[in-house]
Design a protein around this motif. Structure first.
Motif, mmCIF file in Angstrom:
data_model
loop_
_atom_site.group_PDB
_atom_site.id
_atom_site.type_symbol
_atom_site.label_atom_id
_atom_site.label_comp_id
_atom_site.label_asym_id
_atom_site.label_seq_id
_atom_site.Cartn_x
_atom_site.Cartn_y
_atom_site.Cartn_z
ATOM 1 N N SER A 64 -29.165 -20.405 -27.906
ATOM 2 C CA SER A 64 -30.511 -20.947 -27.719
ATOM 3 C C SER A 64 -31.030 -20.682 -26.310
ATOM 4 C CB SER A 64 -30.518 -22.450 -28.006
ATOM 5 O OG SER A 64 -29.658 -23.118 -27.107
ATOM 6 N N GLY A 65 -30.221 -20.074 -25.482
ATOM 7 C CA GLY A 65 -30.596 -19.753 -24.112
ATOM 8 C C GLY A 65 -29.375 -19.210 -23.403
ATOM 9 N N ALA A 66 -29.504 -18.954 -22.132
ATOM 10 C CA ALA A 66 -28.369 -18.426 -21.368
ATOM 11 C C ALA A 66 -28.608 -18.614 -19.885
ATOM 12 C CB ALA A 66 -28.168 -16.942 -21.660
ATOM 13 N N TRP A 67 -27.528 -18.809 -19.168
ATOM 14 C CA TRP A 67 -27.556 -18.728 -17.712
ATOM 15 C C TRP A 67 -26.394 -17.842 -17.337
ATOM 16 C CZ3 TRP A 67 -24.669 -20.221 -13.311
ATOM 17 C CH2 TRP A 67 -25.366 -20.027 -12.106
ATOM 18 N N ARG A 68 -26.681 -16.655 -16.851
ATOM 19 C CA ARG A 68 -25.650 -15.649 -16.642
ATOM 20 C C ARG A 68 -25.299 -15.485 -15.170
ATOM 21 N NH1 ARG A 68 -23.743 -13.782 -20.901
ATOM 22 N NH2 ARG A 68 -22.968 -11.899 -19.922
ATOM 23 N N GLY A 69 -25.499 -16.539 -14.398
ATOM 24 C CA GLY A 69 -25.172 -16.488 -12.980
ATOM 25 C C GLY A 69 -23.677 -16.522 -12.736
ATOM 26 N N THR A 70 -23.289 -16.028 -11.583
ATOM 27 C CA THR A 70 -21.902 -16.059 -11.139
ATOM 28 C C THR A 70 -21.785 -17.110 -10.044
ATOM 29 O OG1 THR A 70 -21.564 -13.731 -11.669
ATOM 30 C CG2 THR A 70 -20.045 -14.699 -10.066
ATOM 31 N N VAL A 71 -20.716 -17.898 -10.109
ATOM 32 C CA VAL A 71 -20.474 -18.945 -9.124
ATOM 33 C C VAL A 71 -19.085 -18.718 -8.525
ATOM 34 C CG1 VAL A 71 -20.221 -21.437 -8.746
ATOM 35 C CG2 VAL A 71 -21.907 -20.587 -10.403
ATOM 36 N N ARG A 72 -18.997 -18.788 -7.213
ATOM 37 C CA ARG A 72 -17.722 -18.706 -6.495
ATOM 38 C C ARG A 72 -17.682 -19.858 -5.498
ATOM 39 N NH1 ARG A 72 -14.910 -15.653 -9.652
ATOM 40 N NH2 ARG A 72 -15.424 -13.471 -9.633
ATOM 41 N N ASP A 73 -16.616 -20.617 -5.531
ATOM 42 C CA ASP A 73 -16.440 -21.750 -4.613
ATOM 43 C C ASP A 73 -17.648 -22.692 -4.628
ATOM 44 O OD1 ASP A 73 -13.912 -20.838 -3.741
ATOM 45 O OD2 ASP A 73 -14.899 -19.428 -2.366
ATOM 46 N N GLY A 74 -18.225 -22.911 -5.815
ATOM 47 C CA GLY A 74 -19.336 -23.834 -5.963
ATOM 48 C C GLY A 74 -20.687 -23.289 -5.528
ATOM 49 N N GLN A 75 -20.736 -22.026 -5.121
ATOM 50 C CA GLN A 75 -21.978 -21.410 -4.655
ATOM 51 C C GLN A 75 -22.422 -20.324 -5.626
ATOM 52 O OE1 GLN A 75 -23.603 -22.479 -1.817
ATOM 53 N NE2 GLN A 75 -22.028 -24.053 -1.827
ATOM 54 N N VAL A 76 -23.710 -20.364 -5.998
ATOM 55 C CA VAL A 76 -24.268 -19.328 -6.865
ATOM 56 C C VAL A 76 -24.339 -18.034 -6.066
ATOM 57 C CG1 VAL A 76 -26.269 -18.596 -8.218
ATOM 58 C CG2 VAL A 76 -25.616 -21.016 -8.161
ATOM 59 N N PRO A 124 -28.303 -25.990 -9.709
ATOM 60 C CA PRO A 124 -27.731 -24.943 -10.557
ATOM 61 C C PRO A 124 -26.249 -25.142 -10.872
ATOM 62 C CG PRO A 124 -29.157 -23.949 -8.924
ATOM 63 C CD PRO A 124 -29.064 -25.424 -8.583
ATOM 64 N N THR A 125 -25.483 -25.748 -9.971
ATOM 65 C CA THR A 125 -24.051 -25.931 -10.223
ATOM 66 C C THR A 125 -23.649 -27.382 -10.452
ATOM 67 O OG1 THR A 125 -23.557 -26.059 -7.858
ATOM 68 C CG2 THR A 125 -23.418 -23.877 -8.897
ATOM 69 N N VAL A 126 -24.597 -28.324 -10.399
ATOM 70 C CA VAL A 126 -24.270 -29.748 -10.531
ATOM 71 C C VAL A 126 -25.013 -30.350 -11.717
ATOM 72 C CG1 VAL A 126 -24.336 -32.019 -9.404
ATOM 73 C CG2 VAL A 126 -23.823 -29.979 -8.054
ATOM 74 N N THR A 127 -24.267 -31.057 -12.566
ATOM 75 C CA THR A 127 -24.862 -31.737 -13.719
ATOM 76 C C THR A 127 -24.401 -33.186 -13.756
ATOM 77 O OG1 THR A 127 -23.048 -30.882 -15.077
ATOM 78 C CG2 THR A 127 -25.150 -29.709 -15.209
#
Length: 172
Positions: free
Chosen positions: A142-154, A42-45
């Motif tokens: 075309s889509g969405a990811w509305r998560g919150t990330v703090r210090d690399g953690q969802v 989720p946080t790495v691409t």
């Protein structure tokens, strides 16, 4: 470390611009230097960029992300050190002012572009113009990811508050 910053105004609401920005796998459709983006976690691409004969592959991690506000990232590994931030602000006309700030450490042959902030700024301006054309042309994300990330953690999403503190309030 060299830093470039570019801002562009987009004629869509902040939510639409933000939601489309979170769809990084779509970037190769409209960005000329982005050849491929693969979501690892989720946080790495994993990114593959290309400009002329130069190709560069690297992984990034989203460090901080707040929907409709900003997201920050950093590269993983030692070979290509960079970090960046994108912010989303509403304009007076109902659109979005999108600002990207990137800092990169020029290293090796592929560091030539990052060593020339003016060249990097031109490429960034062009890619932001491509993003603007894409999102304005569609009018919606075309889509969405509305998560919150703090210090690399969802972070878990906040549960909806209960409608009533009374467990079974009668209706009628």
């Amino acid at each position: 470390m060299n830093t470039v910053e570019e801002t562009i105004e987009i004629a869509v609401p902040v939510r639409t611009a933000y939601d489309q920005w979170t769809q990084v796998a779509c970037f190769p459709r409209f960005m000329t230097t982005v050849k491929r983006v693969e979501q690892i976690r989720p946080t790495v691409t994993l990114w593959v960029l290309g400009l002329g004969p130069v190709r560069r592959e690297f992984a990034t991690e989203v460090v901080d992300q707040v929907p409709d506000s900003h997201l920050t990232w950093r590269s993983l590994g030692q070979r290509h050190g960079h970090r960046g931030e994108v912010t989303f602000r509403p304009t007076g006309t109902g659109g979005t002012a999108l600002t990207v700030r990137m800092s990169a450490e020029p290293r090796g042959l592929t560091g030539v572009l990052t060593a020339l902030p003016a060249a990097t700024g031109r490429v960034l301006r062009r890619e932001l113009a491509n993003f603007k054309t894409y999102v304005e042309g569609h009018g919606e994300a075309s889509g969405a990811w509305r998560g919150t990330v703090r210090d690399g953690q969802v972070r878990p999403t906040e549960p909806e508050p209960p409608r009533s503190r009374v467990p079974a309030w009668p209706v009628g």
